[in-house]
Design a protein around this motif. Sequence first.
Motif, short mmCIF file in Angstrom:
data_model
loop_
_atom_site.label_atom_id
_atom_site.label_comp_id
_atom_site.label_asym_id
_atom_site.label_seq_id
_atom_site.Cartn_x
_atom_site.Cartn_y
_atom_site.Cartn_z
N PRO A 38 34.89 42.35 32.58
CA PRO A 38 34.42 43.56 31.94
C PRO A 38 33.92 43.37 30.50
CG PRO A 38 36.80 43.57 32.05
CD PRO A 38 36.32 42.34 32.77
N HIS A 39 34.31 42.31 29.81
CA HIS A 39 33.85 42.10 28.45
C HIS A 39 33.79 40.61 28.15
CE1 HIS A 39 38.06 41.38 27.40
NE2 HIS A 39 38.34 42.49 28.02
N PRO A 40 33.01 40.25 27.11
CA PRO A 40 32.82 38.83 26.83
C PRO A 40 34.09 38.17 26.31
CG PRO A 40 31.75 40.18 25.17
CD PRO A 40 32.29 41.11 26.21
N GLY A 41 34.11 36.88 26.42
CA GLY A 41 35.24 36.09 25.96
C GLY A 41 35.17 34.73 26.60
N PRO A 42 36.20 33.93 26.44
CA PRO A 42 36.19 32.61 27.08
C PRO A 42 36.00 32.76 28.59
CG PRO A 42 38.07 32.84 25.60
CD PRO A 42 37.43 34.19 25.72
N ARG A 43 35.26 31.86 29.18
CA ARG A 43 34.98 31.92 30.61
C ARG A 43 36.13 31.33 31.40
NH1 ARG A 43 31.06 34.82 32.54
NH2 ARG A 43 31.02 33.46 34.33
N ILE A 44 36.42 31.94 32.53
CA ILE A 44 37.44 31.41 33.44
C ILE A 44 36.76 30.40 34.36
CG2 ILE A 44 37.13 33.26 35.13
CD1 ILE A 44 40.19 33.09 35.61
N THR A 45 37.42 29.28 34.60
CA THR A 45 36.84 28.28 35.49
C THR A 45 36.95 28.77 36.93
OG1 THR A 45 38.94 27.11 35.81
CG2 THR A 45 37.55 26.38 33.96
N ASP A 46 36.08 28.27 37.78
CA ASP A 46 36.14 28.64 39.20
C ASP A 46 37.48 28.25 39.81
OD1 ASP A 46 33.62 29.75 39.20
OD2 ASP A 46 32.64 27.98 40.06
N GLU A 47 38.00 27.09 39.40
CA GLU A 47 39.28 26.64 39.95
C GLU A 47 40.41 27.60 39.57
OE1 GLU A 47 42.37 22.84 39.85
OE2 GLU A 47 40.49 22.71 38.75
N VAL A 70 44.61 45.18 39.99
CA VAL A 70 43.44 44.44 39.53
C VAL A 70 43.49 44.29 38.01
CG1 VAL A 70 40.92 44.48 39.32
CG2 VAL A 70 42.00 45.10 41.49
N SER A 71 43.84 45.36 37.32
CA SER A 71 43.93 45.32 35.86
C SER A 71 44.94 44.27 35.38
CB SER A 71 44.30 46.70 35.33
OG SER A 71 44.50 46.67 33.95
N GLU A 72 46.11 44.27 36.00
CA GLU A 72 47.14 43.29 35.62
C GLU A 72 46.71 41.87 35.96
OE1 GLU A 72 50.65 46.57 36.25
OE2 GLU A 72 49.99 45.33 37.93
N THR A 73 45.98 41.72 37.05
CA THR A 73 45.47 40.41 37.44
C THR A 73 44.47 39.91 36.40
OG1 THR A 73 45.78 40.94 39.78
CG2 THR A 73 44.27 39.11 39.26
N LEU A 74 43.59 40.79 35.95
CA LEU A 74 42.62 40.39 34.92
C LEU A 74 43.31 40.07 33.60
CD1 LEU A 74 39.74 42.93 35.65
CD2 LEU A 74 39.78 40.48 36.16
N LEU A 80 45.80 33.35 30.67
CA LEU A 80 45.76 31.93 31.06
C LEU A 80 44.60 31.22 30.38
CD1 LEU A 80 46.62 32.32 34.85
CD2 LEU A 80 48.16 31.62 33.00
N VAL A 81 43.45 31.89 30.29
CA VAL A 81 42.29 31.30 29.63
C VAL A 81 42.57 31.13 28.14
CG1 VAL A 81 39.88 31.73 28.96
CG2 VAL A 81 40.61 32.12 31.33
N ILE A 82 43.16 32.15 27.51
CA ILE A 82 43.49 32.06 26.09
C ILE A 82 44.47 30.93 25.82
CG2 ILE A 82 44.70 33.27 24.21
CD1 ILE A 82 43.35 35.87 25.32
#
Length: 119
Positions: A38-47, A70-74, A80-82
């Motif tokens: 929904p908003h920009p930030g570090p990209r999550i890898t496909d893996e 879904v919200s909690e999953t995001l 995890l990305v951070i």
Amino acid sequence: MVFLTSNNTRELSEALKRRCLYLHNRLPRPRARARDRPHPGPRITDELADQVARIVRSLRTLELRKAPSVSETLDWARTLVILGMDSIDAASARDTLHILLKYQTDIERASKELLTAGS
């Protein structure tokens, strides 16, 4: 117009149901859902996106007091990305379950499931 969404965790009143037009949509594939940002930030890898989707799908099969939304999953995926993760193992998943799940009993049940799956 008002749009209501439901995952059938609560019953709608009969009066409300009479006033609704129902459109049943299938959920997107887990990979597509995990990449939806929904908003920009570090990209999550496909893996990592695949792993998050698989873990959440398996947790939703457990008898939890509140299954992850879904919200909690995001939120979990963003965290995890951070934390700089490109992939997640069972130990890292267990260490961050408190972001995904809201009740201690659910965290304990999910931890046992991840322990079993990780061995």
